[in-house]
Design an enzyme around this catalytic site. Structure first.
Site, PDB file in Angstrom:
ATOM      1  N   TYR A  88       0.825  -1.213   0.000  1.00 13.94           N
ATOM      2  CA  TYR A  88       0.000   0.000   0.000  1.00 13.94           C
ATOM      3  C   TYR A  88       0.861   1.264   0.000  1.00 13.94           C
ATOM      4  O   TYR A  88       0.418   2.318  -0.427  1.00 13.94           O
ATOM      5  CB  TYR A  88      -0.910   0.028   1.233  1.00 13.94           C
ATOM      6  CG  TYR A  88      -2.238  -0.668   1.053  1.00 13.94           C
ATOM      7  CD1 TYR A  88      -2.297  -1.997   0.641  1.00 13.94           C
ATOM      8  CD2 TYR A  88      -3.433  -0.007   1.305  1.00 13.94           C
ATOM      9  CE1 TYR A  88      -3.514  -2.645   0.483  1.00 13.94           C
ATOM     10  CE2 TYR A  88      -4.652  -0.649   1.148  1.00 13.94           C
ATOM     11  CZ  TYR A  88      -4.684  -1.957   0.740  1.00 13.94           C
ATOM     12  OH  TYR A  88      -5.898  -2.591   0.596  1.00 13.94           O
ATOM     13  N   LYS A 101       3.213 -15.122   2.133  1.00 19.38           N
ATOM     14  CA  LYS A 101       3.378 -15.801   0.853  1.00 19.38           C
ATOM     15  C   LYS A 101       4.886 -15.994   0.664  1.00 19.38           C
ATOM     16  O   LYS A 101       5.484 -15.608  -0.351  1.00 19.38           O
ATOM     17  CB  LYS A 101       2.720 -14.941  -0.246  1.00 19.38           C
ATOM     18  CG  LYS A 101       2.551 -15.595  -1.597  1.00 19.38           C
ATOM     19  CD  LYS A 101       1.542 -16.732  -1.640  1.00 19.38           C
ATOM     20  CE  LYS A 101       1.669 -17.417  -2.993  1.00 19.38           C
ATOM     21  NZ  LYS A 101       1.007 -18.711  -3.070  1.00 19.38           N
ATOM     22  N   ASP A 139      -2.767 -18.044   0.267  1.00 15.79           N
ATOM     23  CA  ASP A 139      -3.814 -18.685  -0.540  1.00 15.79           C
ATOM     24  C   ASP A 139      -4.485 -19.803   0.251  1.00 15.79           C
ATOM     25  O   ASP A 139      -5.710 -19.953   0.247  1.00 15.79           O
ATOM     26  CB  ASP A 139      -3.252 -19.188  -1.887  1.00 15.79           C
ATOM     27  CG  ASP A 139      -1.950 -19.966  -1.756  1.00 15.79           C
ATOM     28  OD1 ASP A 139      -1.368 -20.008  -0.647  1.00 15.79           O
ATOM     29  OD2 ASP A 139      -1.504 -20.533  -2.769  1.00 15.79           O
ATOM     30  N   ASP A 197      -6.396  -7.150   4.014  1.00 17.33           N
ATOM     31  CA  ASP A 197      -7.518  -6.521   3.301  1.00 17.33           C
ATOM     32  C   ASP A 197      -8.392  -7.597   2.658  1.00 17.33           C
ATOM     33  O   ASP A 197      -9.612  -7.618   2.847  1.00 17.33           O
ATOM     34  CB  ASP A 197      -6.969  -5.556   2.249  1.00 17.33           C
ATOM     35  CG  ASP A 197      -8.076  -4.828   1.503  1.00 17.33           C
ATOM     36  OD1 ASP A 197      -9.014  -4.343   2.165  1.00 17.33           O
ATOM     37  OD2 ASP A 197      -8.006  -4.762   0.266  1.00 17.33           O
ATOM     38  N   ASP A 236     -12.393  -9.162   4.087  1.00 17.86           N
ATOM     39  CA  ASP A 236     -13.652  -9.173   3.321  1.00 17.86           C
ATOM     40  C   ASP A 236     -14.186 -10.595   3.208  1.00 17.86           C
ATOM     41  O   ASP A 236     -15.389 -10.841   3.307  1.00 17.86           O
ATOM     42  CB  ASP A 236     -13.452  -8.608   1.901  1.00 17.86           C
ATOM     43  CG  ASP A 236     -13.694  -7.105   1.823  1.00 17.86           C
ATOM     44  OD1 ASP A 236     -13.349  -6.401   2.798  1.00 17.86           O
ATOM     45  OD2 ASP A 236     -14.218  -6.638   0.793  1.00 17.86           O
TER      46      ASP A 236
HETATM   47  C1  IPM Z   1     -10.365  -1.371   3.860  1.00 19.45           C
HETATM   48  C2  IPM Z   1     -10.626  -0.736   2.525  1.00 19.45           C
HETATM   49  C3  IPM Z   1      -9.487   0.217   2.181  1.00 19.45           C
HETATM   50  C4  IPM Z   1      -8.229  -0.608   2.108  1.00 19.45           C
HETATM   51  C5  IPM Z   1      -9.697   1.039   0.902  1.00 19.45           C
HETATM   52  C6  IPM Z   1     -10.980   1.834   0.938  1.00 19.45           C
HETATM   53  C7  IPM Z   1      -8.525   1.941   0.634  1.00 19.45           C
HETATM   54  O1  IPM Z   1     -10.827  -1.718   1.560  1.00 19.45           O
HETATM   55  O2  IPM Z   1     -10.178  -0.637   4.848  1.00 19.45           O
HETATM   56  O3  IPM Z   1     -10.354  -2.600   3.935  1.00 19.45           O
HETATM   57  O4  IPM Z   1      -7.939  -1.213   1.067  1.00 19.45           O
HETATM   58  O5  IPM Z   1      -7.494  -0.647   3.097  1.00 19.45           O
HETATM   59 MG    MG Z   2     -10.883  -3.670   2.303  1.00 18.66          MG
END
Ligand code: IPM
Ligand code: MG
Length: 368
Positions: free
Chosen positions: A145, A196, A228, A252, A256
């Site tokens: 990042y 990884k 993975d 990240d 999700d």
């Molecule tokens: C998160 C989001 C952010 C990230 C984006 C909005 C920049 O997806 O906080 O998980 O990738 O960190």
């Molecule tokens: Mg995210």
């Protein structure tokens, strides 16, 4: 003794950010009233909303307010309108600027399945039936990042090349690992580290340093998973995990994915902490739902405010030291779910569907 007044900088941002943040403020005010302290909120622009008004996603005024605040409550940023902008003007750049400014290296993302929501999860009961309760500890200010070089360049022959760099120093890995181990000590004493290292040198170093830090925590059991494989094991044996330690990028993705175990990403809060301290000597934290700005449902009173509300609970706990009020908010969230109250994202036939504001009110009414 007079009760203190805490100053919270509120950054609603874009899309559903303003409505879910409003819900969190409603609940936090109820908690303050119930537990006898004062919360003062000031609202500031961030992300696309800030770009529209001030030409930058993180204006100086917002920065100064965050500098002064005891904690920062954040909504969401981003939207299709801003996708064509250069990187440093995009809404997401505002979010990354805040993470970097306060060196918020530890992003805590609890993945908790509320038992009444088992049927809202797309996973079968035989997989999640034993319960899901782990926490992703994501490194937040390093890795790909922020790594240099980065950019899109055009070579003399006209070829365009996009470049990003995955880079970690041993010190960056050690501090997030230490945070993970400390958290594991307060839980079930198991840490799963994700990397990884079979392909990436930064991942190889990650694993080495995690093992070095592990020697300071002989009471915590360590497991290493390739990223993975970790993505697969989250769906195969989610009940096994306690603390999952991951780099910025893997954390990240995996958060999700893990969100879906719980029924909806609209339920998951996060806290970002670093070395910075507030006026009370506690971490000057940044509290952000894991979900994004969801432009498709923005402004329709349909978003789930529970992630933002649970961010409020984390804020009370980590930045204000109000464990009592934090638990009361979490118990109120559990209570509304037990009673069958649902927002559209977690509804099943036969349950009442509430809008954003009504759900927040329902939680606030149950804080005591
Ligand atoms: C998160 C989001 C952010 C990230 C984006 C909005 C920049 O997806 O906080 O998980 O990738 O960190
Ligand atoms: Mg995210």
């Amino acid at each position: 003794m007079a009760q203190p007044t805490y100053h919270i900088a509120c950054l609603p941002g874009d899309g559903i950010g303003p409505e879910v943040t409003r819900g969190a403020v409603t609940v936090l005010q109820a908690a303050a009233a119930a537990y006898g302290f004062r919360l003062e909120f000031s609202e500031h622009l961030v992300g696309g909303a800030a770009y529209d008004a001030a030409g930058t996603p993180f204006p100086d005024e917002t920065r100064d307010a965050c500098d002064r605040a005891d904690a920062i409550l954040f909504g969401a940023v981003g939207g299709p309108r801003y996708e064509g902008l250069p990187w440093d003007l995009r809404p997401e750049a505002g979010l990354l600027a805040i993470r970097k400014r306060y060196d918020l290296y530890a992003n805590l993302r609890p993945i908790l399945l509320y038992p009444p929501l088992k049927d809202a999860s797309p996973l079968k009961n035989e997989i999640i039936g034993g319960g899901v309760d782990f926490i992703i500890v994501r490194e937040l200010v390093g890795g790909i990042y922020f790594g240099e070089p980065r950019g899109i360049e055009t070579l003399p022959d006209g070829t365009r090349r996009g470049v990003n760099t995955e880079v970690y120093t041993d010190a960056e890995i050690a501090r997030i690992a230490r945070m993970g181990f400390e958290i594991a000590r307060g839980r079930r004493r198991r840490l799963t580290s994700v990397d990884k290292g079979n392909v990436l040198e930064a991942g190889k170093l990650w694993r080495t340093v995690v093992d070095e830090v592990a020697r300071e925590f002989p009471d915590v059991e360590v497991e290493h998973l390739l990223a993975d494989n970790a993505a697969m094991q989250i769906l195969r044996r989610p009940g096994d995990f306690d603390v999952m330690l991951a780099s910025n990028l893997f954390g990240d993705f995996l958060s999700d994915e893990a969100a879906m175990l719980t029924g909806s990403i609209g339920l998951l809060p996060s806290a970002s902490l670093g070395a910075a301290r507030n006026r009370f000597g506690l971490p000057k934290g940044f509290y952000e739902p894991i979900h994004g700005s969801a432009p498709d449902i923005a402004g329709q009173d349909r978003a789930n405010p529970l992630a933002a509300i649970l961010c409020g609970a984390m804020l009370l706990r980590h930045s204000l030291g109000r464990e009592d009020a934090a638990r009361a908010v979490e118990q109120a969230v559990a209570a509304v779910l037990e009673e069958g109250l649902r927002t559209a994202d977690i509804t099943v036939p036969g349950t009442a569907v509430l809008g954003t504001a009504a759900m927040a009110r329902a939680v606030a009414d149950r804080v005591h």
